[in-house]
Design a protein around this motif. Structure first.
Motif, short mmCIF file in Angstrom:
data_model
loop_
_atom_site.label_atom_id
_atom_site.label_comp_id
_atom_site.label_asym_id
_atom_site.label_seq_id
_atom_site.Cartn_x
_atom_site.Cartn_y
_atom_site.Cartn_z
N MET C 1 -2.00 -10.12 -2.01
CA MET C 1 -2.45 -9.04 -1.10
C MET C 1 -1.24 -8.20 -0.66
O MET C 1 -0.21 -8.74 -0.28
CB MET C 1 -3.12 -9.68 0.13
CG MET C 1 -3.58 -8.70 1.17
SD MET C 1 -4.88 -7.55 0.63
CE MET C 1 -6.29 -8.66 0.55
N PHE C 2 -1.40 -6.88 -0.75
CA PHE C 2 -0.35 -5.95 -0.32
C PHE C 2 -0.72 -5.34 1.04
O PHE C 2 -1.90 -5.19 1.35
CB PHE C 2 -0.22 -4.79 -1.30
CG PHE C 2 0.32 -5.17 -2.64
CD1 PHE C 2 1.69 -5.15 -2.87
CD2 PHE C 2 -0.53 -5.53 -3.68
CE1 PHE C 2 2.20 -5.49 -4.11
CE2 PHE C 2 -0.02 -5.88 -4.92
CZ PHE C 2 1.33 -5.87 -5.14
N SER C 3 0.31 -4.93 1.77
CA SER C 3 0.04 -4.13 2.97
C SER C 3 1.17 -3.14 3.21
O SER C 3 2.29 -3.35 2.75
CB SER C 3 -0.15 -5.02 4.20
OG SER C 3 1.07 -5.60 4.56
N VAL C 4 0.83 -2.09 3.93
CA VAL C 4 1.82 -1.11 4.41
C VAL C 4 1.57 -0.90 5.90
O VAL C 4 0.41 -0.81 6.32
CB VAL C 4 1.69 0.22 3.65
CG1 VAL C 4 2.25 1.39 4.47
CG2 VAL C 4 2.42 0.15 2.33
N THR C 5 2.66 -0.85 6.67
CA THR C 5 2.57 -0.66 8.12
C THR C 5 3.37 0.58 8.53
O THR C 5 4.50 0.75 8.11
CB THR C 5 3.14 -1.90 8.85
OG1 THR C 5 2.38 -3.04 8.47
CG2 THR C 5 3.07 -1.72 10.37
N VAL C 49 0.19 1.17 -1.70
CA VAL C 49 -1.03 0.82 -0.95
C VAL C 49 -1.67 2.11 -0.45
O VAL C 49 -2.88 2.32 -0.60
CB VAL C 49 -0.66 -0.09 0.25
CG1 VAL C 49 -1.80 -0.17 1.25
CG2 VAL C 49 -0.28 -1.49 -0.25
N VAL C 50 -0.86 2.94 0.14
CA VAL C 50 -1.29 4.22 0.69
C VAL C 50 0.00 5.00 0.89
O VAL C 50 1.06 4.41 1.10
CB VAL C 50 -2.06 4.00 2.02
CG1 VAL C 50 -1.14 3.57 3.14
CG2 VAL C 50 -2.83 5.23 2.43
#
Lengths: 132, 132, 132, 132, 132, 132
Positions: C1-5, C49-50
């Motif tokens: 799972m990837f995320s961007v903050t 991710v975005v």
């Protein structure tokens, strides 16, 4: 030169007068994370600048007079913009009064100066530095 | 003495010349988180050191001239190591020019000094302090 | 799972109803430093991710609807305590609407979830996590 | 004026003598996150204050003499309270000795001053500043 | 899912048994900056996960049982390495007991889970997550 | 569930292909502050998730393969955008290989999962989470 810094915070509402403030002329608020730095040339007999516990208590007491308030309603600030800079001076001067009154102990009267920094966000802060 | 600090960042590539730099002689890069501190003895008529919004815009403009660039290709830095220290001076001097040109408002010409700190990681930073 | 903050902030006034809130029942305020985390199982064709720039703009737009306001006067929150938790859900749901409306690009519709964290001080924060 | 700051840490046990210390008179411990700031008026021929790598190594060596130890058992501190302030001076003086001995390179002998700050928690720190 | 996180710290001495710990087998110490995160699916009638003030008080009480102590002398830890991981579980389990005993209020019994993170330096931390 | 997190950093140059990246299509760079989190359900015989010293060494070794490099020239990344997200996966997968090869000790083979977060500035980060 030695120094000790303690941190606390307060959460207040206020508004500003003056075009320069743009949308901050509306009633809004801030969390101020406050650092108070106490300076002196030599340590006291216990080997400290000031007791960190007592310094923390006095800073907490000073912030307690402002915390959870709408500063627009405080008589002390009538006619003043409670900018981060102004509040840094207010906190600094009130801490200085407590130092002079002995609240930080007799040895703390040897303190040379005080700096108070208010962080209004992760991006901006203001400081006021004064002699003691 | 009062001060206001604002934060922004830039992301650049560069390389260094000189054995002291070891592997940093290779082309690499850095995120510099940049703090600009503006100092003055007395607040202006609005009760501030400088408008935080305008200070942020001017810092952003100065960093925008360097951001997303390979500094090895910038004519301004030909023959110079763009060390964190050197970049702190460059950002500081360019901010000072803007203050003198009135970009921060007429009242900002009362500023006494400027400190620029570049954080190159969670472990290291460099600063340059100058009069205004 | 990837995320961007991505991180931004807002500065608001408000008060709470309920004895549990003690002095925070008075009109006060807060700076909320806001982290928005976007999650997806696989990266898009650009390897992201975005887009961090667009995510930052959308978060800024959502916070701009609340920033520099007294939340007690906002019709959207009539009868609600605008606790840090409630505001984390509001920001999260408004970001989700923007994602669904395509504001973050067509690829962003592959996002799986969203977490929004509001830091109200250096000591306390609240989060809301939801699917997309 | 230029400066460079490097960060490291140490984890020690100790106790204090003196009523002012309250429960800290018991044997306890601390992680000190240590910032060492090196200052000079002009950069050296490489365009730096001091090599960040070498500064980091020397700070690490100085902290290594204290790290993972009970300071109550160290002969150097017999009869002394190893307060955060005292340790800031110890680290500062030991770094100064290394600068004078050439450990940071010949150019580092042009350094003007040194500040060492020990953060004992997210809420408190102490500093010592000295000339070189 | 909602969560609220509060932060406090403790300063302890201890030593470890086992070759893997190297110099940390000696008596040393640590400041642990402690984050306790409380989770629940829905907010209570006041619009909160748990009162931040009460959560802070209970975390402070749990840490107060360990603070300013040499953990090697605590009967509760006889035969145990008080690693950062083990202490994260201890703090978590003791907070859970307080939640179950009603110390955080009747509504707090709706909490679903708890995460406790201990930061032992700016470089390392450990967490323990459990159901409630 | 237990976890341990260690932090290090790397400084690299790179450029991106794709209109979405705007000015980041130019050669630029970044400091990535990297957090690696190791998870397991139960502690090992020493009472730890993984030795923090060894975890730090292995993370440092993985970052050392990328540090002070122009990633555009690295054959491993030919045809790939080395976005923060992609690099989070690369660091994570390389750490996982080392865990499987026994570099973190035999007991570390009981690890359940790994999360790697790269902070590219004070405002943005990306993570990759995987099983072990």
């Amino acid at each position: 030169m030695f120094s000790v810094t303690v941190r606390d915070h307060m959460m207040i509402a206020h508004s500003f007068r003056g075009e320069v403030f743009g949308p901050a002329q509306r009633l809004h608020g801030a969390t101020y994370v406050v650092d108070a730095t106490f300076r002196r040339a030599e340590l006291d007999a216990d080997g400290i600048v000031v007791d960190i516990g007592r310094a923390t208590e006095e800073l907490h007491a000073v912030l307690g007079e402002l915390n959870y308030r709408n500063l627009d309603d405080e008589p002390d600030f009538a006619g003043l913009n409670t900018s981060t800079e102004v509040l840094a001076r207010v906190v600094s001067d009130r801490l200085a009064e407590r130092v002079h009154a002995g609240a930080l102990g007799a040895a703390a009267r040897e303190l040379d100066g005080l700096v108070v920094t208010l962080h209004e966000s992760h991006l901006a802060s203001a400081s006021y530095e004064r002699a003691l």
